[in-house]
Design an enzyme around this catalytic site. Structure first.
Site, PDB file in Angstrom:
ATOM      1  N   LYS A  92       0.738  -1.216  -0.070  1.00  0.00           N
ATOM      2  CA  LYS A  92       0.061  -0.101   0.006  1.00  0.00           C
ATOM      3  C   LYS A  92       0.825   1.097  -0.057  1.00  0.00           C
ATOM      4  O   LYS A  92       0.640   2.095  -0.887  1.00  0.00           O
ATOM      5  CB  LYS A  92      -0.782  -0.173   1.322  1.00  0.00           C
ATOM      6  CG  LYS A  92      -1.698   1.328   1.648  1.00  0.00           C
ATOM      7  CD  LYS A  92      -2.532   1.295   2.831  1.00  0.00           C
ATOM      8  CE  LYS A  92      -1.924   1.581   3.978  1.00  0.00           C
ATOM      9  NZ  LYS A  92      -1.529   3.010   4.268  1.00  0.00           N
ATOM     10  N   ASN A  93       1.830   1.227   0.909  1.00  0.00           N
ATOM     11  CA  ASN A  93       2.706   2.628   1.110  1.00  0.00           C
ATOM     12  C   ASN A  93       3.827   2.612  -0.072  1.00  0.00           C
ATOM     13  O   ASN A  93       4.176   3.919  -0.149  1.00  0.00           O
ATOM     14  CB  ASN A  93       3.520   2.568   2.473  1.00  0.00           C
ATOM     15  CG  ASN A  93       2.341   2.682   3.728  1.00  0.00           C
ATOM     16  OD1 ASN A  93       0.950   3.253   3.338  1.00  0.00           O
ATOM     17  ND2 ASN A  93       2.854   2.409   4.648  1.00  0.00           N
ATOM     18  N   ASP A 130       4.793   0.459  12.029  1.00  0.00           N
ATOM     19  CA  ASP A 130       3.686  -0.217  11.654  1.00  0.00           C
ATOM     20  C   ASP A 130       3.532  -1.328  12.255  1.00  0.00           C
ATOM     21  O   ASP A 130       2.224  -2.054  12.169  1.00  0.00           O
ATOM     22  CB  ASP A 130       3.356  -0.080  10.291  1.00  0.00           C
ATOM     23  CG  ASP A 130       3.238   1.469   9.566  1.00  0.00           C
ATOM     24  OD1 ASP A 130       2.858   2.301  10.336  1.00  0.00           O
ATOM     25  OD2 ASP A 130       3.418   1.518   8.294  1.00  0.00           O
TER      26      ASP A 130
HETATM   27  C1  UD1 Z   1       4.589   6.930   6.700  1.00  0.00           C
HETATM   28  C2  UD1 Z   1       3.591   5.595   6.285  1.00  0.00           C
HETATM   29  C3  UD1 Z   1       3.053   5.056   7.820  1.00  0.00           C
HETATM   30  C4  UD1 Z   1       4.269   4.991   8.680  1.00  0.00           C
HETATM   31  C5  UD1 Z   1       5.049   6.293   8.858  1.00  0.00           C
HETATM   32  C6  UD1 Z   1       6.415   5.930   9.584  1.00  0.00           C
HETATM   33  C7  UD1 Z   1       2.641   5.934   4.167  1.00  0.00           C
HETATM   34  C8  UD1 Z   1       1.260   6.300   3.538  1.00  0.00           C
HETATM   35  N1  UD1 Z   1       2.468   6.257   5.695  1.00  0.00           N
HETATM   36  O1  UD1 Z   1       3.741   7.905   7.150  1.00  0.00           O
HETATM   37  O2  UD1 Z   1       2.382   3.967   7.581  1.00  0.00           O
HETATM   38  O3  UD1 Z   1       3.696   4.668  10.077  1.00  0.00           O
HETATM   39  O4  UD1 Z   1       5.642   6.466   7.419  1.00  0.00           O
HETATM   40  O5  UD1 Z   1       7.219   4.840   9.116  1.00  0.00           O
HETATM   41  O6  UD1 Z   1       3.709   5.673   3.590  1.00  0.00           O
HETATM   42  N2  UD1 Z   1       6.765  14.574  10.942  1.00  0.00           N
HETATM   43  C9  UD1 Z   1       6.745  15.908  11.072  1.00  0.00           C
HETATM   44  N3  UD1 Z   1       6.652  16.718  10.233  1.00  0.00           N
HETATM   45  C10 UD1 Z   1       6.306  16.347   8.834  1.00  0.00           C
HETATM   46  C11 UD1 Z   1       6.097  14.968   8.683  1.00  0.00           C
HETATM   47  C12 UD1 Z   1       6.491  14.083   9.585  1.00  0.00           C
HETATM   48  O7  UD1 Z   1       7.064  16.119  12.467  1.00  0.00           O
HETATM   49  O8  UD1 Z   1       6.088  17.421   7.918  1.00  0.00           O
HETATM   50  C13 UD1 Z   1       6.935  13.374  11.960  1.00  0.00           C
HETATM   51  C14 UD1 Z   1       5.683  12.563  12.166  1.00  0.00           C
HETATM   52  O9  UD1 Z   1       4.863  13.288  13.286  1.00  0.00           O
HETATM   53  C15 UD1 Z   1       6.351  11.457  12.867  1.00  0.00           C
HETATM   54  C16 UD1 Z   1       7.736  11.063  11.936  1.00  0.00           C
HETATM   55  O10 UD1 Z   1       7.921  12.591  11.329  1.00  0.00           O
HETATM   56  O11 UD1 Z   1       6.885  11.469  14.127  1.00  0.00           O
HETATM   57  C17 UD1 Z   1       7.740  10.452  10.640  1.00  0.00           C
HETATM   58  O12 UD1 Z   1       6.385  10.520  10.202  1.00  0.00           O
HETATM   59  P1  UD1 Z   1       6.660  10.146   8.626  1.00  0.00           P
HETATM   60  O13 UD1 Z   1       7.623   9.374   8.053  1.00  0.00           O
HETATM   61  O14 UD1 Z   1       6.511  11.447   7.551  1.00  0.00           O
HETATM   62  O15 UD1 Z   1       5.152   9.468   8.248  1.00  0.00           O
HETATM   63  P2  UD1 Z   1       4.072   9.370   7.110  1.00  0.00           P
HETATM   64  O16 UD1 Z   1       4.982   9.627   5.735  1.00  0.00           O
HETATM   65  O17 UD1 Z   1       2.887  10.141   7.287  1.00  0.00           O
END
Ligand code: UD1
Length: 420
Positions: A22-23, A305
């Site tokens: 999915k991701n 996850d």
């Molecule tokens: C993706 C995955 C999700 C997984 C996560 C971490 C998808 C669709 N989803 O989510 O299943 O749990 O990676 O492996 O691929 N953060 C910030 N600012 C930002 C972006 C993120 O502070 O602009 C922080 C988040 O709060 C979190 C960390 O960075 O603590 C990692 O998040 P991130 O890797 O961005 O997760 P997603 O891409 O949303």
């Protein structure tokens, strides 16, 4: 709302085919906006989140034909630039279209994902990266309005490792004029597969698979085909299912290389795991599970996850396990529901101290998010009596035909259709 009804205690035996990731699929779908034309994606998982992203592409003007696990995408007339709130609020990954729209059109109007505020909140890194490439961003009635004529290559460092921000900014950077250097890019395989796909489309990204990417902007990209890689989180979840029930299952169409840290923890828990090029065999034939210490971290470490699924294992292990989430400190909504099945868990900030119990007992429980839901299904596979996991629409977002795959290897699980 549908629910899943399980009666625990049946050993699992046989083979489970792993679906496409999915991701990995979601950012590739967004990337089709970067170049007009025809794309053929295969091994696409049949999931609600994939349908949501397809619908978003349709709103943006794409035509999509779905046939089994194949998607034929035509972005020749995808000229719209607005991603509406109604869709983005249902799936955070919709925000990926921001980078692709900016890259192709130099402008975009994309709703902020639900629950996020402007500023130092979870999409701040996506926005800062776009700004570094010369985009002007404003907020208008909950929408990020972005324009950049043209995007300009720059050096940008992600303050923390973010899968979503890395993918989003990369999609804009491939069309920026000149050279972009992105530092501290997320190492997760989903970012790597996006970068490889973009290069297939004609992008010039080097350093793929590493922390720093150098991107020579190109004026034009071409459509390309892609085969979706196996879902590493689904694979890890089924490994836990074997641990919960005893038995022996071969997970086929899998990629063991993406699961090194997970396989190590499964072995610590007492599972016998053997691997081939594209399969993982998991066995748990006798004895109790052993307690585990799991700390989630960025790839290649243990993924957040799979924190909830591995907590299910810990609930019936012979001793005390410690499960720490360093990525999402409050991703523990499954704990209160596991209590209802008889689990013993003490929370200490972002650490769950899980004391294994001899047995779980079935009860109605409520899903609260995707990975919490699968944790409850796993617990239900081991619990004595009947467990009803309500609100399984969360599961349908990310697990393809979960109940079919589990019942084919012997689980007593069925879907009950709900009213709403
Ligand atoms: C993706 C995955 C999700 C997984 C996560 C971490 C998808 C669709 N989803 O989510 O299943 O749990 O990676 O492996 O691929 N953060 C910030 N600012 C930002 C972006 C993120 O502070 O602009 C922080 C988040 O709060 C979190 C960390 O960075 O603590 C990692 O998040 P991130 O890797 O961005 O997760 P997603 O891409 O949303």
């Amino acid at each position: 709302m549908d629910s899943l009804i399980l009666r625990g205690g049946r050993p699992l035996e046989g083979e489970i085919p792993i679906s496409g990731s999915k991701n990995a699929t979601l950012p590739l779908l967004a990337a089709t906006l970067l170049a007009p034309g025809f794309y053929r994606f295969t091994n696409v998982p049949q999931l609600k989140d994939v349908r949501t992203m397809s619908n978003l592409l349709r709103i943006l003007g794409a035509k999509i034909d779905e046939s089994g696990h194949e998607l034929l995408i035509d972005t020749s007339h995808a000229s719209h630039i607005e991603a509406p709130y109604d869709l983005v609020k249902t799936m955070r990954a919709s925000f990926y279209v921001l980078g692709a729209l900016l890259g192709r059109h130099g402008e975009a109007r994309v709703s902020l994902p639900g629950g996020c505020a402007w500023g130092p909140r979870p999409v701040d890194l996506h926005l800062k990266g776009m700004e570094a490439l010369g985009a002007t961003l404003t907020l208008d009635q909950g929408y990020v309005v972005a324009s950049a004529l043209p995007l300009k290559g720059a050096t940008f460092e992600f303050g923390i490792s973010s899968v979503g921000a890395s993918a989003n900014v990369l999609m804009a950077a491939v069309r920026a004029e000149g050279t972009t250097v992105l530092k501290n890019v997320a190492l997760e395989p989903e970012v790597t597969s996006l970068a490889l796909f973009l290069n297939k489309m004609g992008a010039r990204i080097s350093g793929i698979g590493g922390r720093d990417l150098t991107i020579q902007g190109v004026a034009e990209l071409q459509p390309a085909d892609a085969v979706m890689s196996p879902d590493r989180i689904e694979t890890g979840s089924f490994m836990c299912a074997v641990g919960m029930t005893k038995g022996k299952v071969k997970l086929t169409h899998a990629d063991p290389q993406q699961l090194t840290a997970v396989i190590e923890k499964a072995r610590q828990a007492g599972l016998t795991v053997s691997v081939g090029a594209d399969w993982i065999s998991v066995e748990h034939s006798h004895g109790k599970l052993r307690p585990i210490d799991v700390t989630t971290d960025v790839y290649p470490n243990f993924p957040t996850d799979l924190q909830a699924p591995f907590m299910a294992l810990a609930t019936i292990a012979d001793g005390v396990s410690h499960i720490t989430d360093t990525i999402y400190a409050d991703r523990f909504t499954h704990v209160a529901e596991l209590f209802r099945l008889g689990a013993q868990i003490h929370m200490d900030n972002n650490i769950a101290v899980v004391t294994g119990v001899p047995k779980l007992t079935g009860a109605p429980v409520m899903s609260t998010d995707l990975r919490a839901s699968v944790c409850l299904v796993l617990a239900g596979l081991a619990a004595e009596g009947e467990t009803e996991v309500k609100r399984v629409y969360h599961l349908d977002r990310g697990y393809e035909k979960l109940e079919e795959k589990l019942s084919r290897v012997g689980a007593d699980i069925r879907r009950a259709e709900g009213d709403l």
